[in-house]
Design a protein around this motif. Structure first.
Motif, PDB file in Angstrom:
ATOM      1  N   TYR A  28      12.446  -1.842   7.347  1.00 25.68           N
ATOM      2  CA  TYR A  28      11.713  -0.585   7.455  1.00 25.68           C
ATOM      3  C   TYR A  28      12.535   0.498   8.143  1.00 25.68           C
ATOM      4  O   TYR A  28      12.313   1.690   7.889  1.00 25.68           O
TER       5      TYR A  28
ATOM      6  N   GLN B 210      13.132   4.103   6.124  1.00 25.94           N
ATOM      7  CA  GLN B 210      12.469   5.244   6.754  1.00 25.94           C
ATOM      8  C   GLN B 210      13.088   6.549   6.244  1.00 25.94           C
ATOM      9  O   GLN B 210      14.304   6.682   6.107  1.00 25.94           O
TER      10      GLN B 210
ATOM     11  N   GLU C 273       9.582  -6.225   1.362  1.00 26.23           N
ATOM     12  CA  GLU C 273       9.649  -7.417   2.201  1.00 26.23           C
ATOM     13  C   GLU C 273      10.099  -8.662   1.448  1.00 26.23           C
ATOM     14  O   GLU C 273      10.325  -9.700   2.071  1.00 26.23           O
TER      15      GLU C 273
ATOM     16  N   ASP D  16       4.542   1.795   7.305  1.00 23.58           N
ATOM     17  CA  ASP D  16       4.547   0.388   7.690  1.00 23.58           C
ATOM     18  C   ASP D  16       3.354   0.027   8.556  1.00 23.58           C
ATOM     19  O   ASP D  16       3.050  -1.150   8.751  1.00 23.58           O
TER      20      ASP D  16
ATOM     21  N   HIS E   9       7.907   6.135   5.094  1.00 22.17           N
ATOM     22  CA  HIS E   9       8.914   5.307   4.431  1.00 22.17           C
ATOM     23  C   HIS E   9       8.891   5.581   2.927  1.00 22.17           C
ATOM     24  O   HIS E   9       7.899   6.121   2.399  1.00 22.17           O
TER      25      HIS E   9
ATOM     26  N   MET F 196       5.363  -2.206  -0.237  1.00 23.31           N
ATOM     27  CA  MET F 196       5.689  -3.083   0.887  1.00 23.31           C
ATOM     28  C   MET F 196       5.979  -4.502   0.404  1.00 23.31           C
ATOM     29  O   MET F 196       6.800  -5.210   0.998  1.00 23.31           O
TER      30      MET F 196
ATOM     31  N   LYS G 237      11.874  -7.768   8.910  1.00 22.15           N
ATOM     32  CA  LYS G 237      11.072  -6.639   8.447  1.00 22.15           C
ATOM     33  C   LYS G 237      11.409  -5.368   9.210  1.00 22.15           C
ATOM     34  O   LYS G 237      11.430  -4.272   8.623  1.00 22.15           O
TER      35      LYS G 237
END
Length: 571
Positions: free
Chosen positions: A26, A30, A430, A418, A74, A426, A22
């Motif tokens: 992220y 970003q 993920e 995040d 993000h 998200m 993860k």
């Protein structure tokens, strides 16, 4: 040696969970400006506190602290529309998203069904042919989507993209709009009731605001005819409508500059509150949003681009206002944060600056953050000018704490943090990409001999590679060979005639009396009355006594023709 051998064998059986890094995901998602800001803050912290800091440094620190509480660090973007994204909505649970565009399509996305390799909608629908979409709105339970196309009829779809209802269109030849069951001009805005899941309101260019029951397609519940004071009681165009949070009032803005409230309990012939000079005449008010029962905001598009904060208890002048928020797209709106402290909206580009996403402080309408988006490229590889890019539709989802922004380039950007956000984008970020199995590749199961035979048939050959004529095969032999055909074997079976979707036929059967007669065999329909016509003739009864027998001579066939017809019958 034993350890090396043990590593070659699996530690368990069944489906193994895929581990996802993860942190790496992220870092990749970003935003570039956020990464630069984080690097600058880190460098500033490592340098230590500077001596002789002034008030401007303190204000910068406070601004940085406020930005860290925004879900803008993000980003994921979807590029499935070809033109401006003019409508955007996320269901209350935060599992599905609907987008509408100037390319006439409505795209439906399921966050749990996407991953970073497949950021595509699971359903694409064109609600009204060759009409773009103004508004989309999920119902309170998330089961239905209200569609406001650039036509006079609103539509209702399920969350899976199936059409449920198309609401009636009014009679354009009636002058009194109180007597029409439906709009007669383009609908500009539509919003669900804040508490009743079966009620919504629409505003139109026909100078009416109409309240609808979602379960009744043929007639609206309430008609509010807007009369303009500026044009001496004549019609005006309603550009935006919305409900008060308690659902007892409806607010509407018009192109004559007026802003009015109507009570849902009546009387509907006149507003309970109105301000004729709330905005400049011919300014397009694109959105109305309530902060609480008495405080609300309005926004106008165009070159002026004014945002105003009002209090209904002192409905004469705005509490706050800010200009310079120009938008070239009339559908540009704004949204409030879940805590009602911030406002997010988009602006259009200029020759010097591309369109941006602005986050404003509601207390003074000052800018907290202004986010840029990358400019698209043309097919020739050149970058589009900044004036061609606008941020149009925005949504700040309360449950997800994420911001969705639709751009004039056809892309939808999902902004999140995040730390502060959950679900939505998200879930997509993920999710591990699906592993392709050998069974997913259908070409691995193709019989090459059958493929060669199919190619021969397409080229007009014998159809089997063995020299036999395909047209001389029996039905069973053809069926056996078609099962091996890589093309015909994967072709879906066509639906039965009676199961096809025929909206026009269904409409006629339901709404036009005696329409079922067109499905009858006319000969059988006439033979039902043959015996009655013989016993009690209606038209020839007067000739029963005067002409009891036929006076027309029967035509007899020639002998040669009779013999020829008899020979044909024997054959």
């Amino acid at each position: 040696m034993d350890d090396d051998l043990a590593d070659m064998f699996p530690k368990g059986f069944g489906k193994q969970a895929v581990q996802v890094d993860k942190a790496a995901i992220y870092r990749r998602l970003q935003r570039a400006d956020w990464a630069q800001r984080v690097a600058g803050l880190a460098a500033k912290a490592s340098a230590g506190p500077a001596t002789g800091s002034d008030d401007s440094d303190l204000s910068d620190d406070s601004s940085d602290d406020e930005m860290t509480e925004l879900p803008i660090s993000h980003e994921i973007f979807l590029k499935n529309h070809t033109k401006t994204v003019s409508a955007l909505s996320i269901d209350p649970q935060g599992t599905r998203m609907a987008t509408g565009s100037f390319d006439y399509d409505m795209n439906l996305y399921d966050f749990s069904g996407m991953d970073m390799r497949a950021l595509t909608p699971f359903r694409t629908v064109e609600p009204v042919e060759a009409h773009h979409i103004h508004e989309l709105g999920f119902s309170h339970n998330g089961e239905h989507v209200l569609v406001i196309p650039a036509s006079s009829q609103a539509k209702l779809y399920t969350r899976d993209g199936e059409e449920v209802a198309e609401y009636v269109r009014g009679d354009m030849y009636l002058r009194d709009m109180n007597n029409t069951d439906g709009h007669v001009a383009e609908i500009t805005s539509g919003v669900w009731h804040p508490t009743d899941k079966n009620v919504f309101v629409t505003g139109s260019l026909d100078s009416t605001v109409r309240v609808w029951d979602a379960n009744v397609r043929r007639k609206q519940r309430t008609v509010i005819v807007v009369k303009s004071k500026a044009s001496k009681g004549n019609k005006t165009r309603v550009t935006a409508v919305n409900w008060a949070p308690d659902g007892k009032r409806v607010a509407g803005a018009c192109t004559d500059g007026s802003l009015s409230f109507w009570s849902t309990t009546g009387p509907h012939s006149r507003p309970t509150q109105t301000l004729a000079t709330a905005h400049a005449a011919e300014d397009w008010v694109s959105s109305i949003q309530f902060v609480d029962d008495n405080t609300f905001l309005t926004r106008t598009t165009g070159d002026a681009g004014v945002l105003k904060l009002w209090d209904a208890r002192n409905f004469k002048t705005p509490i706050l206002q800010r200009g310079g928020l120009a938008s070239a797209v009339q559908q540009a709106n704004f949204a409030l944060s879940p805590d009602r402290r911030h406002i997010v909206l988009g602006t259009s580009g200029s020759p010097q600056q591309a369109g941006q996403l602005h986050v404003l402080d509601k207390s003074d309408l000052s800018t907290v953050a202004a986010l840029d988006f990358p400019l698209p490229q043309t097919a020739a590889g050149t970058t589009v000018g900044p004036a061609a890019m606008s941020v149009v539709k925005v949504v700040w989802h309360a449950e997800l704490n994420q911001i969705a922004a639709g751009l004039s380039t056809g892309s939808v950007h999902l902004l999140f943090s995040d730390r502060l956000s959950k679900g939505g984008a998200m879930v997509v970020a993920e999710k591990a990409p699906k592993k392709r199995h050998i069974d997913d590749e259908i070409t691995a199961d193709i019989d090459l001999d059958a493929a060669a035979a199919a190619a021969e048939r397409m080229m007009g050959g014998t159809g089997s590679g063995s020299g036999e004529n395909y047209s001389q095969l029996t039905a069973a032999q053809r069926a056996a060979r078609e099962r091996k055909d890589p093309i015909k074997s994967h072709k879906p079976q066509m639906p039965h005639e009676g199961m096809r979707s025929m909206p026009a036929r269904d409409h006629v059967d339901k709404n036009i009396a005696l329409s079922g007669m067109r499905n009858e065999d006319p000969r059988e329909a006439l033979l039902k009355y043959a015996k009655i016509a013989e016993e009690d003739p209606m038209f020839f009864k007067v000739y029963e006594k005067t002409q009891p027998k036929k006076i027309l001579a029967e035509i007899e066939d020639e002998p040669e023709e009779a013999e020829e017809r008899e020979a044909k019958r024997r054959r």
